[in-house]
Design a protein around this motif. Structure first.
Motif, PDB file in Angstrom:
ATOM      1  N   GLU A  62      41.665  33.421  46.602  1.00 24.72           N
ATOM      2  CA  GLU A  62      40.840  34.587  46.925  1.00 24.72           C
ATOM      3  C   GLU A  62      39.431  34.154  47.346  1.00 24.72           C
ATOM      4  O   GLU A  62      38.860  34.720  48.277  1.00 24.72           O
ATOM      5  CB  GLU A  62      40.784  35.542  45.737  1.00 24.72           C
ATOM      6  N   ARG A  63      38.871  33.167  46.674  1.00 24.98           N
ATOM      7  CA  ARG A  63      37.529  32.697  47.016  1.00 24.98           C
ATOM      8  C   ARG A  63      37.494  32.123  48.426  1.00 24.98           C
ATOM      9  O   ARG A  63      36.596  32.439  49.210  1.00 24.98           O
ATOM     10  CB  ARG A  63      37.072  31.655  46.001  1.00 24.98           C
ATOM     11  N   LEU A  64      38.479  31.307  48.767  1.00 23.62           N
ATOM     12  CA  LEU A  64      38.507  30.743  50.115  1.00 23.62           C
ATOM     13  C   LEU A  64      38.718  31.823  51.163  1.00 23.62           C
ATOM     14  O   LEU A  64      38.130  31.766  52.242  1.00 23.62           O
ATOM     15  CB  LEU A  64      39.590  29.674  50.227  1.00 23.62           C
ATOM     16  N   ALA A  65      39.547  32.813  50.863  1.00 19.40           N
ATOM     17  CA  ALA A  65      39.771  33.909  51.807  1.00 19.40           C
ATOM     18  C   ALA A  65      38.475  34.676  52.051  1.00 19.40           C
ATOM     19  O   ALA A  65      38.215  35.124  53.167  1.00 19.40           O
ATOM     20  CB  ALA A  65      40.858  34.844  51.287  1.00 19.40           C
ATOM     21  N   ALA A  78      33.844  40.090  37.181  1.00 16.29           N
ATOM     22  CA  ALA A  78      33.616  41.502  36.847  1.00 16.29           C
ATOM     23  C   ALA A  78      34.885  42.329  37.080  1.00 16.29           C
ATOM     24  O   ALA A  78      35.244  43.175  36.256  1.00 16.29           O
ATOM     25  CB  ALA A  78      32.454  42.060  37.661  1.00 16.29           C
ATOM     26  N   ARG A  79      35.566  42.060  38.209  1.00 11.71           N
ATOM     27  CA  ARG A  79      36.815  42.792  38.495  1.00 11.71           C
ATOM     28  C   ARG A  79      37.937  42.453  37.536  1.00 11.71           C
ATOM     29  O   ARG A  79      38.774  43.278  37.246  1.00 11.71           O
ATOM     30  CB  ARG A  79      37.263  42.520  39.931  1.00 11.71           C
ATOM     31  N   SER A  80      37.947  41.211  37.044  1.00  7.82           N
ATOM     32  CA  SER A  80      39.030  40.794  36.161  1.00  7.82           C
ATOM     33  C   SER A  80      38.766  41.188  34.715  1.00  7.82           C
ATOM     34  O   SER A  80      39.608  40.945  33.846  1.00  7.82           O
ATOM     35  CB  SER A  80      39.268  39.281  36.258  1.00  7.82           C
ATOM     36  N   GLY A  81      37.605  41.797  34.454  1.00 12.08           N
ATOM     37  CA  GLY A  81      37.298  42.277  33.116  1.00 12.08           C
ATOM     38  C   GLY A  81      36.939  41.195  32.128  1.00 12.08           C
ATOM     39  O   GLY A  81      37.110  41.365  30.927  1.00 12.08           O
ATOM     40  N   ALA A 125      37.804  29.641  32.981  1.00 11.05           N
ATOM     41  CA  ALA A 125      39.144  30.192  33.245  1.00 11.05           C
ATOM     42  C   ALA A 125      39.311  30.527  34.722  1.00 11.05           C
ATOM     43  O   ALA A 125      40.375  30.297  35.307  1.00 11.05           O
ATOM     44  CB  ALA A 125      39.400  31.422  32.380  1.00 11.05           C
ATOM     45  N   ALA A 126      38.263  31.055  35.347  1.00 15.25           N
ATOM     46  CA  ALA A 126      38.328  31.329  36.787  1.00 15.25           C
ATOM     47  C   ALA A 126      38.448  30.026  37.567  1.00 15.25           C
ATOM     48  O   ALA A 126      39.297  29.902  38.461  1.00 15.25           O
ATOM     49  CB  ALA A 126      37.091  32.105  37.241  1.00 15.25           C
ATOM     50  N   LEU A 127      37.634  29.046  37.222  1.00 11.11           N
ATOM     51  CA  LEU A 127      37.591  27.794  37.985  1.00 11.11           C
ATOM     52  C   LEU A 127      38.880  26.979  37.912  1.00 11.11           C
ATOM     53  O   LEU A 127      39.102  26.110  38.748  1.00 11.11           O
ATOM     54  CB  LEU A 127      36.405  26.943  37.529  1.00 11.11           C
ATOM     55  N   VAL A 128      39.732  27.246  36.934  1.00 13.76           N
ATOM     56  CA  VAL A 128      41.002  26.520  36.834  1.00 13.76           C
ATOM     57  C   VAL A 128      42.194  27.406  37.206  1.00 13.76           C
ATOM     58  O   VAL A 128      43.340  27.032  36.989  1.00 13.76           O
ATOM     59  CB  VAL A 128      41.204  25.876  35.435  1.00 13.76           C
ATOM     60  N   ASP A 129      41.924  28.557  37.815  1.00 15.55           N
ATOM     61  CA  ASP A 129      42.966  29.510  38.215  1.00 15.55           C
ATOM     62  C   ASP A 129      43.229  29.384  39.721  1.00 15.55           C
ATOM     63  O   ASP A 129      42.348  29.693  40.526  1.00 15.55           O
ATOM     64  CB  ASP A 129      42.494  30.926  37.877  1.00 15.55           C
ATOM     65  N   PRO A 130      44.421  28.949  40.132  1.00 17.00           N
ATOM     66  CA  PRO A 130      44.705  28.808  41.565  1.00 17.00           C
ATOM     67  C   PRO A 130      44.524  30.106  42.364  1.00 17.00           C
ATOM     68  O   PRO A 130      44.095  30.062  43.517  1.00 17.00           O
ATOM     69  CB  PRO A 130      46.166  28.346  41.600  1.00 17.00           C
ATOM     70  N   GLN A 131      44.821  31.257  41.750  1.00 16.63           N
ATOM     71  CA  GLN A 131      44.646  32.522  42.464  1.00 16.63           C
ATOM     72  C   GLN A 131      43.180  32.791  42.772  1.00 16.63           C
ATOM     73  O   GLN A 131      42.846  33.288  43.846  1.00 16.63           O
ATOM     74  CB  GLN A 131      45.250  33.688  41.678  1.00 16.63           C
ATOM     75  N   TYR A 132      42.300  32.453  41.838  1.00 15.06           N
ATOM     76  CA  TYR A 132      40.854  32.566  42.073  1.00 15.06           C
ATOM     77  C   TYR A 132      40.470  31.780  43.318  1.00 15.06           C
ATOM     78  O   TYR A 132      39.741  32.270  44.180  1.00 15.06           O
ATOM     79  CB  TYR A 132      40.090  32.062  40.841  1.00 15.06           C
ATOM     80  N   TRP A 133      40.959  30.544  43.440  1.00 14.63           N
ATOM     81  CA  TRP A 133      40.606  29.694  44.578  1.00 14.63           C
ATOM     82  C   TRP A 133      41.122  30.272  45.886  1.00 14.63           C
ATOM     83  O   TRP A 133      40.429  30.249  46.895  1.00 14.63           O
ATOM     84  CB  TRP A 133      41.135  28.272  44.367  1.00 14.63           C
TER      85      TRP A 133
END
Length: 168
Positions: A30-33, A164-167, A20-28
Motif C-alpha cells: 500500500e505504501r509503494l502504491a 490511524a486507519r488500522s486502529g 508492526a506496520a514496518l514488518v507487514d508486507p501489505q503495509y509495504w
C-alpha cells in the motif's frame, strides 16, 4: 565518504504499532502504491518472527529530474531499494536500507533505529549517498539527499494515516 543523510521520522503511535506496520508486507504494498512513484512494486519479501527483508523497485519520471541528472543518465530513473527490520527488542528495533539506480555509479546505504520518543515513536535514519561521478558527484549527492528527505516525510505521512486507519 558521500553526503550524509540524517533524518528523524516522528509518529504519534507506540513503538509496537509502528514496528508492526514496518514488518507487514501489505503495509509495504500500500505504501509503494501511494508514495512509490510510477511502476513502484515490491520485488521480493521474506518475513520471519516479527522481521522483514524486502526489495522494491521505484522510479522517478525523467520530466521530474533536473538536467544535471538527465544529461548523465537520460530517461526515467529506476531505483532498486532494499530494507530490512529486525524484531522488537523491548521497545526498540533496528533496520538497514540501501538503494541504487540503474545505470548510475552510486549508492545509498544506512541504518534505521526505531525507539520511543517523548511522545509516540521516532525512527532515526542515518546513512549516506555516494555518487562516483567526477566533478558532479557531490552536487548529485546533495540533490538525492534532499529528494530522500522529501520521500521519508511522505512515507512518514503515509504511515501515520495507515496506522490511524488500522486502529493502532
Amino acid at each position: 565518504m558521500g553526503t550524509p543523510i540524517d533524518h528523524s521520522a516522528h509518529y504519534e503511535f507506540p513503538a509496537a504499532a509502528v514496528h508492526a506496520a514496518l514488518v507487514d508486507p501489505q503495509y509495504w504494498r500500500e505504501r509503494l502504491a501511494r508514495v512509490g512513484g510510477p511502476g513502484a512494486a515490491v520485488e521480493s519479501v521474506s518475513t520471519g518472527d516479527s522481521t522483514i527483508d524486502l526489495r522494491m523497485k521505484q522510479a522517478i519520471a525523467a520530466e521530474h529530474l533536473p538536467s544535471v541528472v538527465t544529461n548523465i543518465r537520460p530517461g526515467d530513473l529506476v531505483i532498486h531499494r532494499h530494507e530490512s527490520w529486525e524484531a522488537l527488542d523491548g521497545e526498540r528495533a533496528r533496520g538497514r536500507f540501501s538503494a541504487g539506480v540503474d545505470g548510475m555509479p552510486g549508492k545509498v546505504e544506512g541504518t534505521l533505529t526505531l525507539a520511543p520518543g517523548r511522545t509516540g515513536t521516532v525512527v532515526e535514519i542515518d546513512g549516506a549517498v555516494e555518487v562516483k561521478i567526477p566533478f558532479l558527484g557531490g552536487k548529485i549527492e546533495g540533490m538525492i539527499a534532499d529528494q530522500l528527505t522529501e520521500l521519508f516525510d511522505a512515507e512518514r505521512d503515509f504511515t501515520e494515516g495507515w496506522l490511524a486507519r488500522s486502529g493502532s
